[in-house]
Each structure stands twice: as C-alpha cells, then as structure tokens.
Write an enzyme that holds these catalytic residues in place. Structure first.
Site, PDB file in Angstrom:
ATOM      1  CG  ASP A 196      20.784 -33.987 -15.310  1.00  0.00           C
ATOM      2  OD1 ASP A 196      20.080 -34.272 -16.289  1.00  0.00           O
ATOM      3  OD2 ASP A 196      20.600 -32.972 -14.602  1.00  0.00           O
ATOM      4  CD  GLU A 246      21.277 -33.412 -20.264  1.00  0.00           C
ATOM      5  OE1 GLU A 246      20.201 -33.217 -20.815  1.00  0.00           O
ATOM      6  OE2 GLU A 246      21.460 -33.201 -19.051  1.00  0.00           O
ATOM      7  CG  HIS A 320      14.021 -37.271 -20.243  1.00  0.00           C
ATOM      8  ND1 HIS A 320      15.296 -37.603 -20.663  1.00  0.00           N
ATOM      9  CD2 HIS A 320      14.202 -36.370 -19.254  1.00  0.00           C
ATOM     10  CE1 HIS A 320      16.182 -36.933 -19.963  1.00  0.00           C
ATOM     11  NE2 HIS A 320      15.547 -36.175 -19.095  1.00  0.00           N
ATOM     12  CG  ASP A 321      15.051 -33.253 -21.166  1.00  0.00           C
ATOM     13  OD1 ASP A 321      14.170 -33.397 -20.302  1.00  0.00           O
ATOM     14  OD2 ASP A 321      16.272 -33.337 -20.917  1.00  0.00           O
TER      15      ASP A 321
HETATM   16  C1  NOJ Z   1      18.600 -32.410 -18.014  1.00  0.00           C
HETATM   17  C2  NOJ Z   1      17.520 -33.427 -17.865  1.00  0.00           C
HETATM   18  O1  NOJ Z   1      17.536 -34.254 -18.994  1.00  0.00           O
HETATM   19  C3  NOJ Z   1      16.224 -32.674 -17.682  1.00  0.00           C
HETATM   20  O2  NOJ Z   1      15.102 -33.510 -17.761  1.00  0.00           O
HETATM   21  C4  NOJ Z   1      16.305 -31.940 -16.372  1.00  0.00           C
HETATM   22  O3  NOJ Z   1      15.164 -31.130 -16.214  1.00  0.00           O
HETATM   23  C5  NOJ Z   1      17.541 -31.056 -16.309  1.00  0.00           C
HETATM   24  N1  NOJ Z   1      18.725 -31.701 -16.771  1.00  0.00           N
HETATM   25  C6  NOJ Z   1      17.793 -30.621 -14.897  1.00  0.00           C
HETATM   26  O4  NOJ Z   1      18.213 -31.721 -14.132  1.00  0.00           O
END
Ligand code: NOJ
Length: 547
Positions: A196, A246, A320-321
């Site tokens: 992440d 990510e 998911h974002d």
């Molecule tokens: C990226 C994740 O994909 C997201 O869902 C999360 O809120 C943030 N990082 C913080 O961990």
C-alpha cells in the site's frame, strides 16, 4: 526474478465479496466458496485487501494487528484453508501490506502516546505547541496532516485519516518489525504481496511548509525509498514472489527503478495518472468529462517508456478506490456491454500484468445513491463536509460524491437475483444499489456473449499468445480523438488493437490491410466492418487483429 507477464490477478475486497455466516460482511470462507468461479475465470492470483484486525475506520487500511485475522472476516484457520484450497486450484494468494502507517489502535501507537519513548520513535512525532502544526501539509483525506497529542505535547503525521499514523522508516527497528510481518505471512504459504502507498514511506529529514502544493512533493518517492525497498526485499527473500507497489503521484523514472528486475525491488507498479484525466485542475472533487487525448497520451508514455526502461506495469482501470469504469468512461445504458468490453480489451491487450477488480468482469456500475447517509467511506464523508463548507449545496455535494466516491466499487458483489443479490442472507454492511439484480454473475455465466465471457476470453488469450504477454508496444497518435490504437510486436508478428472510445461511429484509415489478418477478439457480436484500408468503428467497438 520471475516474471508475471502471462498472469492475471483478481482483486478481492473481502467485505463485499461473499458472506457465509449471514452477518452482512463478506468473509474468508466466502472467498474459499467462490474459488471455483475464479478458477473458471482463468485468473492466476487473488489479491485480498486487508482483513487483519482493525477498527475499520478506513476499511482495514488501518491495521491494529498485522498478524491476526479480524474476527469479522473469520479465523486464521479459515485463512489457512483458503490458501490450501487456492493452491489446489493453482491460484496464488497475495496479501496487502499497509506499511506506510498503522492504526492508532495498534499497540505501538498506544504505547507511544502512553509516553514510551521507544515507541514514539516508531512514528513521525514532532514536539510542538497545540496551535502550530509542524507543516501545512494536507492529509489525503482532507484537513491538516498533523494531529496534536496534548498529553505528550507532540504532533504526529498522518498522510491519511487521523487514525492512520505514519510509521518512521528511519528507525531500523520499524523496518525489522515490518520484515518480520512479511516472514510471518510468507511462512503461511502466501504467493506474493501488494504494498500500500509504498512510495510514501521515506519522509525528508527536514520538515518545511509547501507554499505551492499540499506537501506531497516532499515525501512522494522520498529520499531513501529505493534503499528501503531493496533492503525489505533482500532481507525477506521475496525477490521471486509476485509483488506490486501502489505508487501515489509517482513518476515513470521511479517506477522503472521500482520494477526493473536488475534493481531487485518489486515485480510491478500501480500508477494512477491515467485515472486523473477527469479531475478538473487536478482536483478529484472538481468534475469534468474525461479527457480522451490525455488518457491515450498517458498510456502511450507509460507503456512505451516503461518498456524502454525494462520496467513492468500493473494494468488496471478500477480498484477499491475508483468508481466503476462503465459509469465513469463508458455508457451505462445503450452501450453498457460494449463499453465494458472495450475497456477490458484495452487493459488486457496492453503490455503489463492485468488486474480484474471484483464485479468488473460482469460490468457492475456506480452506486447512484440518493442520500449521503448511504455512504460509508471515510474519505467520501469527509469530503462531503468539505464541499458543503466550500459553499456547495447538498445536491451539488451529493452529485460530486456520487461520481467520485470510493464506495462506488465497494458495494456487494452481485452473484444472482436472490435476496441481497446472493451476497448475504443478513443485512449488507452497505446498501446494494437499485440496479443490482439486473447485472449478476448468474445471468452471464452461461451467455457466451456476456461481459464475463469476454473477460474469460481475454485472460485465455494472454496465455495462448506470446505477443500479448511479451510483445513490445507502440501507440498511434495520428488518429481521431476518440480512437485508441496500439500495436504489439513480437518477432515478425504484429497485433493491431483498435478501439472507439466514443459514442459516434468513426471511420479510420489503417496502414496495413487488416483484411488479411486473423481477428483475435471483437466486442460486437456481429461482423467487423473492415475494408481494404479503412475501418468503420461503431460506438465503443474494439477489435484486435493479428498479422
Ligand atoms: C491506498 C488504499 O488503496 C486505500 O484504500 C487506502 O485508504 C489508502 N491507501 C490508505 O491506506
């Protein structure tokens, strides 16, 4: 390093995947129950977003115990069973490591605020007075990125929610703790990891205000990030595993470094620039139609330059974002099927490792909620308030949240037309959108013209044709605005991929006579309108021809 060029990853948001005990939350047993479905889809790995013990303020990205399964998702025995059953189907399990921050409920943080110096050094604490935060940096979920703890007279950094405290990677003990967590899960037989926001872990030595931005230029791809990653990978022996980082607001040069096998950092990277093409002035909460030219240009740049630098892209349009792609860049109504297939083809035929986010393979849509109280996401709720404070009225604010909320893709997987779309027998943790029963797995599973069948075909083609997994890539830019066109090349073969991103029919001239080629895939059910050197593309039509 191994490569993952012919592999496809399926992303599972467990809370919304499948619930086996009727509590309205998806669970690990629910994933095990659906492994045959995933096997049939043809994917190689599942990446499961965090299911560790967490107060769930940010749906599990706020971890309180990295080694324990949150009981709402099940037990460690459920996890072991899932890994075993996945392995039996030749599916690898990838876990989500959230190492930029922990929940403020984590023992380390609790001990830090209780005054233990040793644990204060686990986080980015700075001495100070209550009314002057160390810098003006902005949290990615809104507001200042520092929070004051009066009992110890210190501020702590939180780039995300106030309950997500940034870890101090400068401290070798922190780095060792994180390595131990990887070793713990490795010993449980997992196949890989997603990291992440991993490019935010290295903060600058000296803290300063950002007079031209929100602070990100100081900590994004920070000074020691490559050093820390190399160390993490070497000391945990994960070079041969599938790993993906990510990368928030990153650069191509950094992504080449993160993913070039010679650097021994990660197998591939997620970047997001191609998904900011509908942000007005770069602001996610300011709406504009998506800029097709920028979209194509960004793919061209990232695809071609990453190839030149021997880097490797993780390919995706949703997760998911992100909102659902059909609702965002496609057409939910008249061309629902065609537009879902078009975007699938664009992603799966490019160079990189494709990721399928749950529900994408059946063309799920945004929520279209009518009341802000239907939303659960911390970011959406924070920004609703910020938008109202900025002077928007309730309808305007809701419209923006409807288009931009992360909950758009977090509603339950639509399995069938039974109660709650077959997701749960209980009350789902988040409402199921009204359109739910019209788009389900059960209605597509036996339909060879379905979006689901198209995904299966794309996944199978990557394994069948080396030109898709290995070929080089170049983009045509001298095409109409709404046409995306790229070629893959391997030895003396060439694969032409041409798609119409728009809603009107468009004719294009092609350099080769495509009539002589073999049509590998096409998203309309009837013939392609192809002449000697011209091609008529209907709305959202996509085809791939091998010459
Ligand atoms: C990226 C994740 O994909 C997201 O869902 C999360 O809120 C943030 N990082 C913080 O961990």
């Amino acid at each position: 390093m191994l490569n993952f060029k012919d592999k496809v990853v399926y992303q599972i948001y467990p809370k919304s995947f499948y619930d086996t005990n009727g509590d309205g939350w998806g669970d690990l047993k629910g994933i095990t129950a659906k492994l045959d479905y995933l096997k049939d889809l043809g994917i190689d790995y599942i990446w499961i977003t965090p299911f560790f013990t967490s107060p769930q303020r940010d749906n599990g990205y706020d971890i309180a115990d990295y080694r324990a399964v949150d009981q709402r998702f099940g037990t460690m025995a459920d996890f072991e069973e899932l890994t075993k059953e996945a392995k039996a189907r030749d599916i690898g399990v990838m876990l989500d490591m959230v190492f930029n921050h922990t929940s403020t409920e984590h023992q380390w943080f609790k001990r830090a605020v209780a005054g233990e110096k040793e644990f204060q050094d686990y986080y980015k604490f700075v001495d100070g007075e209550p009314d002057s935060p160390p810098t003006n940096w902005v949290s990615k979920f809104g507001g200042n990125a520092w929070e004051y703890v009066p009992t110890i007279k210190k501020w702590y950094l939180h780039l995300f929610d106030v309950t997500q405290a940034d870890l101090n990677w400068e401290n070798p003990r922190v780095r060792q703790e994180l390595k131990d967590i990887i070793l713990f899960w490795k010993s449980k037989g997992v196949s890989g990891f997603r990291f992440d926001v991993i490019n935010l872990i290295s903060k600058p030595d000296s803290l300063q205000n950002d007079d031209i931005g929100d602070g990100r230029r100081f900590y994004t791809d920070g000074p020691k990030v490559h050093q820390y990653l190399k160390e993490l990978v070497a000391d945990t022996g994960i070079e041969e595993m599938i790993t993906v980082g990510e990368m928030s607001s990153t650069s191509i040069d950094n992504c080449i470094k993160y993913s070039n096998p010679d650097e021994k950092e990660l197998a591939m990277t997620f970047s997001f620039h191609h998904l900011k093409v509908d942000y007005k002035d770069g602001d996610k909460w300011s709406l504009m139609p998506y800029d097709k030219i920028a979209f194509k240009q960004l793919f061209k740049e990232w695809q071609e330059k990453m190839t030149d630098g021997n880097g490797w892209n993780a390919l995706f349009l949703t997760n998911h974002d992100q909102p659902r792609i059909v609702s965002r860049f496609g057409d939910e109504k008249q061309y629902w099927r065609e537009s879902a297939k078009l975007f699938a083809g664009v992603i799966h035929l490019m160079r990189g490792t494709p990721y399928v986010y749950q529900g994408e393979e059946i063309g799920m849509l945004n929520t279209h909620f009518t009341d802000i109280n239907q939303y659960k996401d911390v970011e959406s709720l924070n920004y609703y308030n910020i938008l109202m404070e900025q002077g928007k009225n309730a309808n305007q604010a809701l419209d923006i949240i409807n288009q931009r909320s992360r909950d758009n893709c977090r509603t339950p997987m639509q399995w069938d037309t039974s109660e709650n779309d077959g997701f749960t027998t209980g009350k789902p943790w988040i409402e199921i959108p009204e359109y739910g029963k019209s788009i389900t797995v059960s209605s597509q599973i036996n339909d060879e013209n379905s979006i689901l069948a198209f995904y299966k075909k794309l996944i199978a083609l990557r394994k069948q044709y080396r030109i898709i997994s290995e070929g080089n890539i170049s983009f045509d830019i001298a095409v109409p605005e709404q046409i995306i066109s790229f070629q893959r090349k391997l030895e003396d073969e060439c694969l032409y991929v041409i798609g119409n991103l728009g809603e009107t029919e468009t004719q294009i001239i092609v350099s080769e006579s495509l009539t002589k080629g073999q049509l590998l895939i096409h998203n309309y059910s009837d013939d392609v309108n192809i002449m000697e050197k011209t091609l008529n593309l209907r709305p959202y039509e996509l085809l791939a021809i091998l010459l």
